[in-house]
Design a protein around this motif. Structure first.
Motif, short mmCIF file in Angstrom:
data_model
loop_
_atom_site.label_atom_id
_atom_site.label_comp_id
_atom_site.label_asym_id
_atom_site.label_seq_id
_atom_site.Cartn_x
_atom_site.Cartn_y
_atom_site.Cartn_z
N ILE A 234 38.52 -17.98 19.09
CA ILE A 234 39.68 -18.81 19.43
C ILE A 234 40.54 -18.03 20.43
CG2 ILE A 234 39.72 -20.12 17.28
CD1 ILE A 234 41.86 -18.24 16.24
N GLN A 235 41.48 -18.74 21.05
CA GLN A 235 42.35 -18.09 22.01
C GLN A 235 43.78 -18.01 21.48
OE1 GLN A 235 42.12 -21.80 24.88
NE2 GLN A 235 43.81 -20.48 25.60
N THR A 236 44.54 -17.10 22.04
CA THR A 236 45.94 -16.97 21.68
C THR A 236 46.75 -18.05 22.40
OG1 THR A 236 46.49 -15.53 23.54
CG2 THR A 236 45.70 -14.47 21.51
N VAL A 237 48.03 -18.10 22.08
CA VAL A 237 48.93 -18.94 22.87
C VAL A 237 48.83 -18.48 24.33
CG1 VAL A 237 50.54 -19.35 20.98
CG2 VAL A 237 50.88 -17.39 22.48
N VAL A 238 49.08 -19.39 25.23
CA VAL A 238 49.06 -19.07 26.65
C VAL A 238 50.44 -18.59 27.05
CG1 VAL A 238 48.69 -19.97 28.98
CG2 VAL A 238 47.29 -20.80 27.07
N MET A 239 50.48 -17.43 27.69
CA MET A 239 51.74 -16.85 28.15
C MET A 239 51.87 -17.04 29.66
SD MET A 239 53.05 -15.72 25.34
CE MET A 239 54.39 -14.65 25.87
#
Length: 274
Positions: free
Chosen positions: A183-188
């Motif tokens: 999965i991916q983290t929040v996009v910054m």
């Protein structure tokens, strides 16, 4: 005892005649970070500098041109890559799309901790709050038209990484054991401006100011820092510049509310990661 998959990958690399052991001398790139706050001088996720911001940090002459990027990270919920000291970052360069890239970074507490690695893009020492962190990184360019950083297609990302044999020797075993879990983290969103210190001793040193905020503004947090890079041959002058910048930022007196790695903070704020 569980197998250390990273070491397995590194052992495979040792079988190649191009592999070699890292020494302190391999780390020729130095990067310094100074966390800061901006108080009320900048609005949330600001895309332009304000006069109050420039006045507060008047020891730096800023360029007005904005550089903007979107950043996200990949791992499994139980952090399989982190367990092997690996970080995967996908960064879209909005201002200059051709500079978009996936970075695979290996971390260790000291140079000898990497064992045998080869064909890396950069061996770097990061200094934040006076503490050194060593990393070796591999950059794989990509087109934003093929990969959407806001909603990653994991199969596309890993298929691209497979094309780099050195990288895949390290990532392959971890990927095969966890291929359905990534999965991916929040996009910054990173808004960045360049500048120079108004001190003749450091006038040739490029200072970057970065403002990190979640792309979707949830959670509503802000990370801000100054950073600069240089060659290890200039370490004495870089250390002097760091002390100067750190002291100037302290004198401004804005609490940063955040110290240390933005990567760690990004994972911590993302639901789904342990």
């Amino acid at each position: 005892m569980r197998n250390n998959l990273l070491l397995i990958g590194l052992v495979n690399l040792c079988l190649s005649s191009s592999a070699y052991a890292l020494s302190p001398g391999e780390f020729t790139s130095l990067e310094y970070h100074v966390n800061t706050g901006v108080g009320k001088t900048l609005p949330y996720a600001a895309k332009a500098q304000t006069s109050s911001f420039k006045q507060a940090f008047d020891f730096i002459k800023f360029d007005d041109e904005l550089s903007q990027k979107l950043v996200t990270y990949i791992d499994t919920p139980d952090r399989a890559f982190k367990a092997e000291s690996i970080q995967i970052r996908v960064r879209e360069h909005i201002t200059k799309p051709r500079k978009s890239k996936i970075t695979v970074k290996l971390r260790a507490k000291d140079p000898q901790g990497f064992g045998e690695v080869s064909n890396y893009k950069k061996a770097e020492v990061d200094y934040t709050e006076g503490k050194a962190a060593y990393s070796v990184s591999y950059d794989i360019p990509y087109s934003p038209g093929d990969i959407d950083v806001k909603k990653l297609d994991m199969e596309l990302v890993f298929n691209l990484l497979k094309k780099n044999k050195v990288v895949w020797d390290m990532l392959g075993p971890i990927y095969e054991s966890n291929k359905q879990q990534f999965i991916q983290t929040v996009v910054m969103r990173t808004n960045e401006w360049e500048g120079t210190l108004k001190d003749d001793r450091f006038s040739n040193l490029e200072i970057d100011f970065q403002l990190w905020t979640p792309y979707y503004r949830k959670p509503r947090v802000t990370f801000t820092e100054f950073s600069f890079k240089g060659h290890v041959s200039d370490k004495a002058k870089l250390e002097e510049a760091y002390q100067f910048l750190y002291q100037k930022v302290q004198e401004v007196g804005f609490s940063s509310g955040h110290q240390g790695s933005k990567t760690k903070a990004t994972f911590k704020m993302t639901e789904g990661f342990k």
